[in-house]
Write an enzyme that holds these catalytic residues in place. Structure first.
Site, PDB file in Angstrom:
ATOM      1  CE  LYS A   1       3.317  -6.822  -5.021  1.00 44.57           C
ATOM      2  NZ  LYS A   1       3.613  -6.610  -3.579  1.00 44.57           N
ATOM      3  NE  ARG A   2      -1.507  -9.137   3.816  1.00 43.54           N
ATOM      4  CZ  ARG A   2      -1.653  -9.980   4.836  1.00 43.54           C
ATOM      5  NH1 ARG A   2      -2.054 -11.218   4.601  1.00 43.54           N
ATOM      6  NH2 ARG A   2      -1.413  -9.597   6.077  1.00 43.54           N
TER       7      ARG A   2
END
Length: 499
Positions: free
Chosen positions: A261-262
């Site tokens: 997600k980062r």
């Protein structure tokens, strides 16, 4: 035996795009071989269960067109939620106890911590609860049947562990990685049934795959280290294990490591199929809400780790089914290239039926005639459907500034001479004739009659109408704006830029 595969996500949050690819490959393999795809919800870890996650998974896959033959709502092997199959796992754990392939372990957390510390201090290569260390712990092997029975009857908490053989070579052939060989000395006596009576992933996974007749297990590479343990479990039950295929990882766009997600946050792209809202203020963006078409996402994902053996890149879902095979999946990880995802989306917008596209645009503008014109104007210029509207803000609001560089070149004496002529020509047209082809003919003929070459003043006209020096079809923009708006904008430009 007919092909039966399963996709078995855990409802611990939104479904990562890597999980979507796993579901897609299972779907393609099942349909290619005339088989069936089962959706199973692996929710045995109730501490990590997230409300709404199961519905999110089902809805996201439905949006993409990945449909299941059996699943939580119906099917001959119901229930399909592992939390509802607890008694089945307990029964099978007992079968392993009775056959001597598993044992009761009564060790406390303090005793387990002490074992770990002892092994670490001794610098043991594989510090774990295994065929060697089990003999110094509190379990049914070391205690004997009478003491074991007494502890159970007294309500002493216990887990059930697999009795891994001391010296055994585990071999199996993976459809993607070929032969895998592991020695049992590297495998610890995994817990199969926890103290609360719930199974661990390993037991539930094996029992369900057997009970549901799964012939092929297609799952992520992260499960490859667990595969030898699963082979041992199948052998302990006396069952034939399914064929395995462990998929390569989806890698971040740059640098080492798998997609997270980062990475999406840093690269400004989604890593989830649809938007996720946890109800507590955290919202994670989705491909759907970002404007991707499901066909584009499927096509993009299919080629992340698999290739058809040809130069072909564009596939319908039916075409993917026809071309798909496990032997064309790569062993190495696939780099997540969001630019390619955008390329696919652009392609599918261009190929989309105009009526369907107009319906989508009309959801934004609430004017079907305008939506149709906007589609005609911008269909071949956009990456996302929303851009059909957002690319042309000047169609909705007159410009309040003009590109200075363009004005310096295009707003010359000839343009100042031609703009009043264009106003007269536009005013002279019948409202019913004010469409792009008729506008073009009127302007070209009228300007030529005044000995003004139309091509010499068109950029100035565009500047007057939009404030910019380039854009989509100019005549169609005049049609969309209408006579009154065209005249007003030219007059405004003459006032602000000089007549």
């Amino acid at each position: 035996m007919s092909v039966r595969v399963r996709f078995a996500p855990s409802p611990t949050g939104p479904l990562h795009i890597g999980g979507v690819r796993t579901a897609l490959y299972n779907y393609l393999f099942a349909k290619k071989n005339g088989g069936e795809l089962i959706l199973r919800i692996e929710d045995t870890d109730q501490t990590r269960y997230v409300e709404g996650a199961e519905e999110y998974i089902v809805d996201s896959l439905a949006w993409l067109g990945i449909n299941f033959d059996e699943g939580p709502k119906e099917g001959p092997n119901a229930p399909y939620r592992q939390s509802e199959r607890k008694e089945l796992y307990q029964k099978h754990a007992q079968l392993l106890i009775d056959s001597g392939k598993a044992y009761y372990a009564f060790d406390t957390s303090d005793e387990l911590a002490a074992l770990r510390k002892e092994l670490e201090e001794a610098k043991v290569d594989n510090p774990s609860y295994n065929s060697v260390t089990r003999m110094k712990m509190k379990n049914s092997i070391t205690l004997g049947p009478d003491a074991t029975k007494e502890l159970i009857e007294n309500g002493t908490p216990y887990v059930i562990r697999l009795k891994v053989p001391l010296k055994e070579e585990i071999r199996f052939q993976d459809a993607i990685r070929d032969w895998v060989v592991v020695h049992s000395s590297t495998i610890d006596d995994k817990v199969l049934l926890k103290a609360d009576g719930m199974p661990t992933y390993h037991l539930a996974n094996i029992v369900d795959d057997h009970e549901m007749g799964i012939t092929h297990v297609i799952r992520g590479e992260e499960w490859l280290p667990s595969a030898p343990l699963h082979i041992l479990l199948y052998k302990a039950f006396g069952w034939e294990h399914p064929k395995f295929a462990h998929l390569p990882l989806l890698l971040k766009p740059e640098g080492p490591g798998k997609l997270s997600k980062r990475d999406g946050d840093l690269g400004d792209f989604p890593v989830f199929p649809t938007e996720w809202n946890d109800g507590k203020g955290e919202v994670m963006r989705g491909f759907r809400e970002d404007g991707y078409l499901p066909e584009a996402v499927l096509n993009f994902l299919a080629l992340l780790g698999w290739n058809p053996g040809t130069e072909q890149e564009i596939f319908t879902l039916e075409g993917l089914v026809e071309a798909f095979s496990l032997d064309r999946i790569n062993k190495s990880g696939a780099r997540f290239d969001v630019a390619k995802a955008k390329w696919f989306n652009q392609h599918y917008i261009k190929e989309m039926d105009d009526a369907a596209l107009v319906a989508l645009v009309n959801e934004q503008v609430k004017d079907e005639a305008l939506a149709a014109n906007l589609v005609k104007l911008n269909k071949d210029r956009v990456t996302f459907v929303a851009e059909i509207v957002t690319l042309v803000p000047y169609l909705f609001d007159a410009p309040n500034a003009y590109d200075e560089q363009v004005a310096g070149k295009a707003w010359n004496d000839l343009a100042k001479q031609g703009m009043p002529v264009i106003i007269d020509l536009v005013n002279a047209m019948a409202a019913t004739d004010f469409h792009s082809e008729a506008i073009h003919n009127a302007l070209w003929e009228g300007l030529a009659a005044k000995e003004i070459k139309p091509g010499k003043v068109m950029q100035a006209l565009r500047l007057a109408l939009t404030g910019e020096g380039k854009g989509p079809d100019l005549m169609l923009m005049l049609e969309i704006l209408g006579q009154k708006q065209v005249v007003e904008r030219i007059q405004s430009a003459l006032e602000k830029l000089g007549a």
